[in-house]
Design an enzyme around this catalytic site. Sequence first.
Site, PDB file in Angstrom:
ATOM      1  N   SER A 105      41.679  40.160  42.048  1.00 14.97           N
ATOM      2  CA  SER A 105      43.227  40.657  42.405  1.00 14.97           C
ATOM      3  C   SER A 105      43.521  41.710  41.394  1.00 14.97           C
ATOM      4  CB  SER A 105      43.994  39.779  42.496  1.00 14.97           C
ATOM      5  OG  SER A 105      44.253  39.029  41.284  1.00 14.97           O
ATOM      6  N   LYS A 165      48.616  38.657  37.007  1.00 18.99           N
ATOM      7  CA  LYS A 165      49.423  39.634  37.620  1.00 18.99           C
ATOM      8  C   LYS A 165      50.014  40.413  36.682  1.00 18.99           C
ATOM      9  CE  LYS A 165      47.812  38.192  42.021  1.00 18.99           C
ATOM     10  NZ  LYS A 165      46.645  37.222  41.466  1.00 18.99           N
TER      11      LYS A 165
END
Length: 147
Positions: A61, A98
């Site tokens: 990701s 993230k």
Amino acid sequence: MRNITILNSDFTKRLELQLAPAIKAGFPSPADDYRHDRLDFNRDLIRHPESTFYGRVDGDSMIDVGICDGDIAVIDRSLEAADGDIIVAYVNEEFTIKFLDLTHKEEGYIELRPANKDFKPIRIHEEDDFEVWGVVVWTIRNWHPLG
């Protein structure tokens, strides 16, 4: 969602390695053959040993910023996360790595943004079980697997 696993960290041991001369992408300087600096990961990469941990990345990701599956993230829990920092978050009983996006805070939510167009941001609302677990300060990649 779990895409980072926290690893045991022991920063009490010193690990000094010979530091190579400056690595240029052009022509090397003959003077570089005579440098003898030493690199100590604990001294040079870890500013707050009592609050720093390693985490192994699982998934892609964050691949568009060069954080890949299997990389090791160096995470400092003593740093206050700012908008745009790469963080390790604990969200609804799982860890994730993230970008922290605080631009929607006035609207009642924040986002955890991936660096891969195939993944959607994670929207965090007040009722979510959420904690900024730490700020990523370094990543380490194995370019040549052992064994």
